[in-house]
Design an enzyme around this catalytic site. Structure first.
Site, short mmCIF file in Angstrom:
data_model
loop_
_atom_site.label_atom_id
_atom_site.label_comp_id
_atom_site.label_asym_id
_atom_site.label_seq_id
_atom_site.Cartn_x
_atom_site.Cartn_y
_atom_site.Cartn_z
N SER A 175 2.80 5.25 -15.14
CA SER A 175 3.49 3.83 -15.48
C SER A 175 4.23 4.21 -16.88
CB SER A 175 2.44 2.64 -15.83
OG SER A 175 2.87 1.51 -16.34
N SER A 228 1.34 -3.65 -7.91
CA SER A 228 1.58 -4.90 -7.48
C SER A 228 1.96 -5.16 -6.02
CB SER A 228 2.33 -5.92 -8.30
OG SER A 228 3.88 -5.36 -8.25
N GLU A 249 -2.32 0.52 -2.38
CA GLU A 249 -3.37 -0.14 -3.08
C GLU A 249 -2.82 -1.21 -3.90
OE1 GLU A 249 -6.74 -1.13 -6.11
OE2 GLU A 249 -6.38 1.02 -6.11
N CYS A 283 -7.82 -4.56 -9.95
CA CYS A 283 -7.69 -5.28 -8.78
C CYS A 283 -8.98 -5.78 -7.99
CB CYS A 283 -6.91 -4.35 -7.75
SG CYS A 283 -5.14 -3.96 -8.49
N GLU A 442 -15.87 0.85 -7.15
CA GLU A 442 -16.09 1.60 -5.86
C GLU A 442 -16.64 3.15 -6.12
OE1 GLU A 442 -11.90 2.11 -7.05
OE2 GLU A 442 -13.38 0.37 -6.76
#
Length: 483
Positions: A175, A228, A249, A283, A442
């Site tokens: 990013s 997104s 994802e 998320c 997770e």
């Protein structure tokens, strides 16, 4: 101030554009580094290098690739404190969460290195005499890895380690908001003689330019992107031109159901953690709560107290910070607007509900909203901030129905000491992950994947490895009467 160059085919290089993007510390609003604003030409150069290097890399025995992947984990471990500091500075994580992310990234490289001897094919019985059917698993080729700002090191590890162990090469784009940890990781790559030039490439810039260029390049085998829904849609559109595989994802709107049989202390602690991890910018964070009306008053009292007592601040300078800032001014303004809209529609602020009064930084108070309805934006759209809307319900069927009422399908949770309620929810909640009596995060040996608009494909465990492989079937006839 450091200006990070791109890394293509084993060499550091400037962008062809010569334009720069500023990287800002979200706690102080100060510019801390700069990166090059890459172009389509830069992306294509990196992909060309990765395409040629992959042909050689896949021929390296997997056990040797495993040693390289493990060494990368060791090298991150040696520079652990450096990575922790960079992550706190560029992304605003609290120290314990930054340490947790770096440690998870290290363990991810270790875990994936162990797949060196576990990638297996099959031998299948033939319908014809004197024939064997061999099923091989081959690397998919060039991986275009697009990493988000919220977990820049963990998701880098998820993409890079999996690509390398399966014999793929990778072009990594971090990013533009959090590139510093990835740039530091690239220094480790540059010093590693065991990794051939071009197997790993690092390019910077905007997603609209670099992401589209990578997804539309015919030499790319798979685009793996975490981000997104709008960004994922653009990637799919660009990849469709060449029928390139995508692994996405995307967003989430995780429901947390608290039944009348729940241990409320467990529920409060876990939901608070699930909501406030990374300032709510994950998320899988619990985004909405459905609590049984019989225990709603007690639950709301407890969760309000917990959310009200969170210590917020600059993780680099303030002690015992539990939550840092949001990543950017734009994110802060989005969260602020969503809460304001909810209040206009009738929601009540139980605690929080505004920016933290600090001279600098993008801080927002942990917020609890009551009197919300299912049709409100705050219950349907991803907030990605420390805001928790709460509704009550009368029966579990209704709670599950409300939980499933979402365009997203990434994670969900239920809190109950009744095994029958837990099993019913596990069977009927339509989400890629369901957590029972624990926070939402997770395991690397599991499988992280969503339904509906939360994405395609997945990551982690053996099924995550499979996404970076393609299947080749060989039909081998032989002469039984040879001499």
């Amino acid at each position: 101030m450091m200006t990070h160059k791109m890394y293509i085919n084993g060499q550091y290089t400037d962008s062809t554009s010569r334009e720069l993007i500023e990287v800002v510390n979200p706690s102080t609003e100060e510019v801390i580094s700069k990166i090059y604003k890459g172009t389509e030409e830069d992306a294509n150069k990196a992909i060309d290098a990765a395409y040629e290097a992959q042909k050689k890399w896949e021929k390296v025995p997997s056990v040797e690739r495993g040693k390289v992947v493990r060494k990368l984990g060791n090298q991150i471990k040696e520079k652990r404190e450096r990575f922790v500091q960079l992550l706190m500075e560029e992304q605003g994580k609290s120290k314990d969460q930054a340490e947790g992310e770096i440690d998870t990234a290290i363990e991810y490289f270790y875990y994936m290195s162990e797949w060196a001897r576990r990638i297996e094919g099959e031998i299948i019985p033939s319908d014809q005499p004197n024939e064997n059917i061999f099923l091989y698993k081959r690397p998919i080729g060039v991986v275009a890895g697009i990493v988000p700002w919220n977990f820049p090191m963990f998701i880098l590890a998820r993409k890079v380690a999996t690509a390398l162990i399966t014999g793929c090469s990778i072009v990594l784009k971090p990013s533009q908001q959090t590139p510093n940890t990835a740039a530091e990781f690239t220094k480790i790559i540059a010093d590693m003689k065991e990794l051939p030039a071009g197997v790993y490439n690092f390019i910077t810039g905007t997603g609209s330019t670099i992401g589209t260029a990578m997804a539309s390049n015919p030499k790319v085998g798979i685009v793996t992107m975490t981000g997104s829904v709008p960004a994922g849609t653009k990637v799919m559109e660009a990849a469709a031109k060449n029928i390139t595989k995508v692994n996405l994802e995307l967003g989430g709107k995780a429901p947390a159901i608290v039944t009348k049989n729940a241990n409320l202390d467990v529920a409060v602690k876990s939901i608070k953690t699930s909501r406030l991890t990374n300032a709510g910018q994950a998320c899988t964070n619990a985004e909405r709560v459905y609590v049984h009306e019989d225990v709603a008053e007690e639950f709301i009292k407890k969760i309000t107290q917990e959310m009200s007592n969170v210590k917020i601040g600059n993780p680099l300078t303030d002690e015992d910070v539990e939550m840092g800032p949001l990543v950017s001014k734009e994110r802060l303004e989005t969260v602020e607007k969503m809460v304001e809209n909810a209040v206009r529609q009738g929601a009540e602020i139980q605690t929080g509900g505004k920016r933290l009064e600090k001279e600098k930084g993008y801080f927002y108070e942990p917020t609890v909203l009551l009197n919300v309805t299912q049709d409100m934006e705050i219950m349907q759209e991803e907030v990605f901030g420390p805001v928790l809307p709460i509704m009550t319900y009368k029966d579990l069927d209704k709670a599950i129905e409300l939980g499933n009422d979402s365009k997203y399908g990434l994670s969900s949770s239920i809190y109950t000491d009744n095994i029958h309620e837990a099993m019913k929810a596990a069977n009927e909640l339509k989400f890629g992950e369901t957590f029972v009596n624990r926070e939402n995060f997770e395991a690397m040996q599991g499988y992280h994947a969503g339904m509906r608009q939360s994405g395609l494909g997945g990551a982690d465990g053996k099924h995550g490895v499979e996404d970076f492989l393609v299947t080749q079937v060989v039909y081998m006839e032989y002469n039984k009467d040879f001499s």
